[in-house]
Enzyme design. Structure first.
Site, mmCIF file in Angstrom:
data_model
loop_
_atom_site.group_PDB
_atom_site.id
_atom_site.type_symbol
_atom_site.label_atom_id
_atom_site.label_comp_id
_atom_site.label_asym_id
_atom_site.label_seq_id
_atom_site.Cartn_x
_atom_site.Cartn_y
_atom_site.Cartn_z
ATOM 1 N N LYS A 64 0.839 -1.202 0.000
ATOM 2 C CA LYS A 64 0.000 0.000 0.000
ATOM 3 C C LYS A 64 0.873 1.251 0.000
ATOM 4 O O LYS A 64 1.925 1.290 0.645
ATOM 5 C CB LYS A 64 -0.903 -0.041 1.241
ATOM 6 C CG LYS A 64 -1.940 1.058 1.330
ATOM 7 C CD LYS A 64 -2.827 0.819 2.546
ATOM 8 C CE LYS A 64 -3.837 1.926 2.766
ATOM 9 N NZ LYS A 64 -4.684 1.671 3.955
ATOM 10 N N SER A 144 -9.417 1.950 3.535
ATOM 11 C CA SER A 144 -8.565 2.711 2.618
ATOM 12 C C SER A 144 -7.583 1.827 1.848
ATOM 13 O O SER A 144 -6.933 2.282 0.931
ATOM 14 C CB SER A 144 -7.787 3.768 3.405
ATOM 15 O OG SER A 144 -6.879 3.158 4.305
ATOM 16 N N SER A 168 -10.035 -0.571 7.582
ATOM 17 C CA SER A 168 -9.404 -0.334 6.286
ATOM 18 C C SER A 168 -8.597 -1.490 5.728
ATOM 19 O O SER A 168 -8.105 -1.410 4.604
ATOM 20 C CB SER A 168 -8.529 0.919 6.345
ATOM 21 O OG SER A 168 -9.342 2.063 6.330
#
Length: 464
Positions: A64, A144, A168
């Protein structure tokens, strides 16, 4: 790889080709690492020489984009950090490299991990644009860690790294039909990861199956090698699981949970219905505490990077750059965090202490009262339509108790509503990560709910 019929280089090339072919449909991968094939070639040599570093040696991993990766832009989705890459790896990336994993590239995310605007759109960032759900492309991947979840659903890597403050990792896992673990707080180092709150933030592994998640966790946490969870025919026998239904997520999701309960019972588990207490109070207290903690923690992080040096400078940057406002213009959370009381404030300290106490009691008391091995709840509703003007439709309370308590939670595919995946979220007490993974493997084997996405442009009238 153990037999020599597949090499790390072959696997890495396959994923790089798939990213080039498939990712234009979903926009999950921001950039690939130009050294990926060289990393794989080094792993080839270790495999030939019988000198592998463990089960992740030669396995491609997507990271990420709020996790520092040396030599690769690491932006949290914001143009403010897009000028130059960090000088050093995050601690978890160092562990991955030492284990021989191939850092394949970086995934898109909800900008600043969905902590900028009051009405954000998950999976959108100024750097990467909008990530789409691979099952139905006009639907949201949830935030996210949206890019990590969508990339795994589309088979763009073997493993991905997500981060979570509240939901998330597990929500993108559920909504993209993959597996995601939010580990016990502190098990995985947060050094070099863009923060929201040190009191709740953790990185964690995501994959298409529980075993790959468990193997990756062992590396991220620096644990001794082990083969991952196993679940034979007795994996569920004698287990007691509390089902927290959450009817607010709708009848179709509740039907998935009813089917899940029937299948777990058929596998030998006892399933009893539970309602963890204190949820309204947790919901009222959590957000103000995060605002105070974000102001402290983001300033500490920004001091390590080139670009804006504190939250006030970040707010000014966003006002001056129209590209930061192309999906949604607001940065209300930034502004509220800047005005929030400091972490030395007695009121804040009392709120965080109450949060910690009630969140842990909500799980501990429920498990003790019913003699449970885990609590199960729906991870997510069916994916909503992505809409910049409206923002997310994402009040999903199942992730909050474990997120605030710092306890582990694991999302495993449970089924679907039409074409849209729904996960079952398993949670347990502090440092019960391995027990939760073993139970999750048994649940996964019983439900057998993983399926490949179809990249449908939209859904029919019979679907939400």
């Amino acid at each position: 790889m153990a037999r020599g019929s597949l090499t790390p280089s072959q696997l890495t090339r396959t994923y790089l080709r798939r990213i080039a072919t498939v990712d234009p449909k979903i926009h999950a991968v921001l950039r690939t690492d130009p050294t990926a094939l060289a990393q794989a070639a080094a792993s080839d040599r270790r495999h030939r020489d019988g000198a592998t570093r463990g089960p992740l040696d030669g396995i491609p991993v997507l990271v990420k984009d709020n996790v520092n990766t040396r030599g690769l832009l690491s932006t949290a989705g914001s143009l403010a950090l897009a000028g130059s890459p960090p000088d050093t790896d995050a601690a978890l990336v160092t562990r991955l490299r030492k284990a021989g994993a191939v850092i394949l590239g970086k995934t898109n995310l909800s900008e600043w991990a969905n902590f900028r605007a009051a009405k954000p759109t998950s999976g959108w960032s100024a750097v990467g644009g909008q990530t789409h759900n691979p099952f139905v492309l006009d639907r949201n991947p949830c935030g996210s860690s949206a890019g990590s979840g969508a990339a795994l659903a589309a088979s763009l890597s073997q493993v991905a790294i997500g981060t979570e403050t509240d939901g998330s990792i597990v929500c993108p896992a559920g909504m993209n039909g993959v597996v995601g673990l939010k580990p016990t707080l502190g098990l995985v180092s947060g050094e070099g990861v863009v923060p929201i709150s040190a009191e709740q933030d953790t990185a964690g592994p995501m994959a298409r199956n529980v075993t790959d998640v468990a193997l990756t966790l062992s590396v991220l946490a620096g644990e001794p090698r082990h083969p991952g969870p196993t679940s034979g025919g007795t994996g569920l026998r004698g287990k007691r699981i509390g089902l927290w239904r959450l009817p607010s997520l709708g009848k179709e999701v509740d039907d998935v949970m009813s089917r899940t309960a029937r299948r777990l019972r058929a596998g030998g588990a006892e399933v009893v219905e539970v309602t963890p207490p204190y949820q309204d109070r947790l919901a009222a207290l959590e957000f103000p505490a995060l605002l105070t903690e974000f102001d402290r923690d983001i300033d500490t992080y920004l001091a390590t990077r080139k670009g804006p040096r504190d939250l006030a400078a970040l707010i000014a940057f966003n006002r001056a750059h129209p590209a930061e406002q192309t999906c949604f213009a607001g940065q209300e959370l930034f502004e509220r965090a800047l005005a929030a009381p400091p972490t030395t404030d007695p009121g804040y300290r009392a709120e965080r202490a109450e949060l910690r106490d009630l969140s842990r009691r909500s799980i501990d008391e429920t498990m003790a009262a019913h003699h449970l091995d885990a609590i199960a709840a729906p991870t997510n509703p069916p994916a909503w339509t992505t809409d910049c003007a409206r923002g997310d439709n994402d009040v999903i309370p199942s992730s909050t108790p474990a997120a605030v308590a710092g306890y582990p939670s694991l999302s495993v595919p449970a089924g679907s509503v039409g074409q849209l995946p729904v996960g079952v979220l398993l949670m347990a007490g502090s440092h019960q990560d391995q027990a939760l993974l073993s139970l999750g493997a048994a649940v996964e084997q019983r439900l057998h709910a993983w399926r490949a996405p179809r990249y449908l442009p939209t859904t029919g009238p019979d679907l939400p």
